[in-house]
Design a protein around this motif. Structure first.
Motif, mmCIF file in Angstrom:
data_model
loop_
_atom_site.group_PDB
_atom_site.id
_atom_site.type_symbol
_atom_site.label_atom_id
_atom_site.label_comp_id
_atom_site.label_asym_id
_atom_site.label_seq_id
_atom_site.Cartn_x
_atom_site.Cartn_y
_atom_site.Cartn_z
ATOM 1 N N LEU A 16 0.809 -1.217 0.000
ATOM 2 C CA LEU A 16 0.000 0.000 0.000
ATOM 3 C C LEU A 16 0.842 1.266 0.000
ATOM 4 O O LEU A 16 0.300 2.373 0.094
ATOM 5 N N PHE A 17 2.162 1.108 -0.109
ATOM 6 C CA PHE A 17 3.061 2.266 -0.094
ATOM 7 C C PHE A 17 3.891 2.288 -1.372
ATOM 8 O O PHE A 17 3.977 1.308 -2.114
ATOM 9 N N ARG A 18 4.512 3.413 -1.620
ATOM 10 C CA ARG A 18 5.398 3.567 -2.770
ATOM 11 C C ARG A 18 6.422 4.642 -2.416
ATOM 12 O O ARG A 18 6.124 5.593 -1.695
ATOM 13 N N VAL A 19 7.618 4.484 -2.951
ATOM 14 C CA VAL A 19 8.676 5.473 -2.716
ATOM 15 C C VAL A 19 8.551 6.582 -3.758
ATOM 16 O O VAL A 19 8.649 6.337 -4.968
ATOM 17 N N VAL A 20 8.311 7.788 -3.293
ATOM 18 C CA VAL A 20 8.190 8.964 -4.156
ATOM 19 C C VAL A 20 9.218 9.982 -3.697
ATOM 20 O O VAL A 20 9.143 10.482 -2.573
ATOM 21 N N LYS A 38 5.501 6.847 0.708
ATOM 22 C CA LYS A 38 4.188 7.473 0.864
ATOM 23 C C LYS A 38 3.090 6.441 0.702
ATOM 24 O O LYS A 38 3.217 5.505 -0.096
ATOM 25 N N PHE A 39 2.008 6.653 1.432
ATOM 26 C CA PHE A 39 0.842 5.780 1.330
ATOM 27 C C PHE A 39 0.091 6.095 0.033
ATOM 28 O O PHE A 39 -0.278 7.245 -0.216
ATOM 29 N N ASP A 98 -3.057 2.035 -5.477
ATOM 30 C CA ASP A 98 -2.444 2.460 -6.740
ATOM 31 C C ASP A 98 -1.495 1.402 -7.299
ATOM 32 O O ASP A 98 -1.387 1.242 -8.519
ATOM 33 N N ASN A 99 -0.783 0.699 -6.424
ATOM 34 C CA ASN A 99 0.128 -0.343 -6.910
ATOM 35 C C ASN A 99 -0.634 -1.454 -7.628
ATOM 36 O O ASN A 99 -0.160 -1.998 -8.631
ATOM 37 N N PHE A 100 -1.831 -1.767 -7.133
ATOM 38 C CA PHE A 100 -2.640 -2.805 -7.781
ATOM 39 C C PHE A 100 -3.220 -2.292 -9.101
ATOM 40 O O PHE A 100 -3.340 -3.059 -10.056
ATOM 41 N N ARG A 101 -3.589 -1.006 -9.136
ATOM 42 C CA ARG A 101 -4.058 -0.433 -10.402
ATOM 43 C C ARG A 101 -2.943 -0.471 -11.444
ATOM 44 O O ARG A 101 -3.193 -0.746 -12.626
ATOM 45 N N THR A 102 -1.742 -0.199 -11.017
ATOM 46 C CA THR A 102 -0.601 -0.272 -11.937
ATOM 47 C C THR A 102 -0.369 -1.704 -12.393
ATOM 48 O O THR A 102 -0.129 -1.958 -13.581
ATOM 49 N N LEU A 103 -0.442 -2.633 -11.461
ATOM 50 C CA LEU A 103 -0.186 -4.033 -11.780
ATOM 51 C C LEU A 103 -1.201 -4.573 -12.775
ATOM 52 O O LEU A 103 -0.839 -5.304 -13.712
ATOM 53 N N PHE A 104 -2.466 -4.227 -12.600
ATOM 54 C CA PHE A 104 -3.522 -4.771 -13.454
ATOM 55 C C PHE A 104 -3.819 -3.907 -14.682
ATOM 56 O O PHE A 104 -4.339 -4.417 -15.677
ATOM 57 N N ASP A 160 11.802 -3.632 -6.950
ATOM 58 C CA ASP A 160 10.766 -2.733 -6.448
ATOM 59 C C ASP A 160 9.966 -3.488 -5.391
ATOM 60 O O ASP A 160 9.019 -4.216 -5.712
ATOM 61 N N PRO A 161 10.352 -3.368 -4.111
ATOM 62 C CA PRO A 161 9.674 -4.129 -3.055
ATOM 63 C C PRO A 161 8.180 -3.861 -2.965
ATOM 64 O O PRO A 161 7.408 -4.762 -2.623
ATOM 65 N N HIS A 162 7.748 -2.648 -3.287
ATOM 66 C CA HIS A 162 6.332 -2.311 -3.162
ATOM 67 C C HIS A 162 5.499 -3.007 -4.246
ATOM 68 O O HIS A 162 4.434 -3.570 -3.960
ATOM 69 N N MET A 163 5.975 -2.997 -5.493
ATOM 70 C CA MET A 163 5.266 -3.725 -6.541
ATOM 71 C C MET A 163 5.392 -5.230 -6.326
ATOM 72 O O MET A 163 4.457 -5.989 -6.615
#
Length: 304
Positions: free
Chosen positions: A38-42, A47-48, A52-58, A270-273
Motif C-alpha cells: 500500500l506504499f510507494r517510494v516517491v 508514501k501511502f 495504486d500499486n494494484f491499479r498499476t499491476l492490473f 521494487d519491493p512495493h510492486m
C-alpha cells in the motif's frame, strides 16, 4: 448449580511454542507484505498510495502483460498436475493396495523417493537428460527407433512449460499416491467383504465402492495441488533462470515476483510492486481454498 471447569492451561502451554513460531514466520510477514503493497517510494520518501500499486499491476501495460502471462502459465502448470499427476497417483495407489501384489513396499518407496530430492538436483539432472547436445534422451529414443520425435523441449516456447510441469509431476506423484493409498487401506474390511459377497470385485469394486469413499482425500489432494502450484518457484528458477525463458514462456507468478521484488540483471528491484504481486498471489490462493471449503467440501459431506 454446575461447577465451572478450570481453564485447560496445559493445552495453552503445549500450543504456545507452535503458535509463536507460526506467528513470527507466517502471520507477521503476511501483514508486513500487505502493508508494503500500500506504499510507494516517491522522491526517496515512502508514501501511502492505497491501491495504486494494484491499479498499476492490473492496468499499466508495462506490468499487466507480464502479470497476466505469468498467471496464465500458472493455471496451465496447475492444470497439468490436476489432469496428469493426481489421476496417476490414484491409479498407482489402487494398484499398490492390491493384497496380492508382490514387492508393493519396494514400489511405493521407489515412486516416493523423488519427492525428497532437492529442486536443484531434479532441475539440473533433467536439463542434462533433455539436452540436445549431451543429453541421453536422444540416444534413448534412438534405441527404440523414435529419435525423430526428439525436440529441444526446454528450449521451445510451446513446450517448455508443459515439459517442466511433467518433470514436476514425475517428482511429486508420490504424494497423492501415498495419501490415496492411506485412504484405501483405511476402508473397513466389512465393506469390502460385503462387496465381494455381492459379486463386486476387481476394478468394479474400486469404481463403485472405494472411489466414493476416498473422495474427501481426493479433494484434499486437489486443494494441496492448487496451493503448491500457485506457490511454485524453485523448479522454474533452477531450470530456466529468473527470466523464465525462452521469452518468458515459463514465467509464473513466483518468478515474476522474484524479479520484481529483488531485481535481476539490469532491472532494479521494487519491493512495493513485489508486495502487490505477493498480495495478489495470496488473494488467488485464498479464493481457491475458500471455494473448496465452502463449496466442494460441503457437497462431499452431503454425499457421504
Amino acid at each position: 448449580m454446575t461447577e465451572r471447569r478450570p481453564f485447560p492451561w496445559h493445552v495453552a502451554v503445549f500450543l504456545a511454542p507452535a503458535v509463536i513460531v507460526y506467528t513470527a514466520v507466517m502471520i507477521v510477514p503476511l501483514f508486513g507484505t500487505l502493508q508494503l503493497s500500500l506504499f510507494r517510494v516517491v522522491e526517496d520518501v515512502q508514501k501511502f498510495v492505497g491501491l495504486d500499486n494494484f491499479r498499476t499491476l492490473f492496468g499499466d501495460p508495462r506490468w499487466s502483460a507480464s502479470f497476466w502471462n505469468a498467471l496464465g502459465n500458472n493455471f496451465w502448470f496447475f492444470l497439468i498436475h490436476m489432469i496428469v499427476q493426481n489421476p496417476i497417483g490414484i491409479l498407482l495407489a489402487a494398484l499398490l493396495s492390491a493384497p496380492r501384489l508382490r514387492f508393493a513396499a519396494f514400489y511405493r518407496s521407489a515412486i516416493f523417493v523423488p519427492t525428497v530430492l532437492s529442486f536443484v538436483v531434479v532441475g539440473f539432472v533433467w536439463k542434462l537428460i533433455l539436452s540436445p547436445v549431451w543429453g541421453i534422451a536422444p540416444s534413448m529414443l534412438d534405441a527404440v527407433g523414435l529419435k525423430s520425435l526428439f525436440q529441444p523441449w526446454l528450449g521451445k516456447e510451446g513446450t517448455a512449460l508443459t515439459t517442466l510441469a511433467l518433470i514436476s509431476v514425475w517428482q511429486f506423484v508420490g504424494i497423492p499416491m501415498m495419501l490415496i493409498y492411506a485412504a484405501l487401506i483405511s476402508i473397513p474390511e466389512e465393506v469390502l467383504e460385503a462387496a465381494d459377497m455381492d459379486g463386486i470385485t476387481g476394478w468394479s469394486q474400486f469404481w463403485k465402492i472405494k472411489l466414493p469413499m476416498i473422495l474427501p482425500s481426493i479433494g484434499i489432494i486437489s486443494i494441496l495441488t492448487f496451493v503448491g502450484n500457485f506457490n511454485a518457484f524453485d523448479l522454474i528458477y533452477v531450470s530456466q533462470g529468473a527470466l523464465a525463458g525462452p521469452n518468458f514462456a515459463t514465467d509464473i507468478l513466483g518468478t515474476f515476483l522474484y524479479r520484481t521484488f529483488f531485481g535481476f540483471q539490469l532491472q532494479l528491484g521494487d519491493p512495493h510492486m513485489g508486495a502487490a504481486i505477493a498480495t495478489a498471489m495470496f488473494a488467488i490462493i485464498l479464493v481457491g481454498v475458500s471455494a473448496y471449503l465452502f463449496g466442494i467440501q460441503r457437497r462431499l459431506r452431503r454425499y457421504q
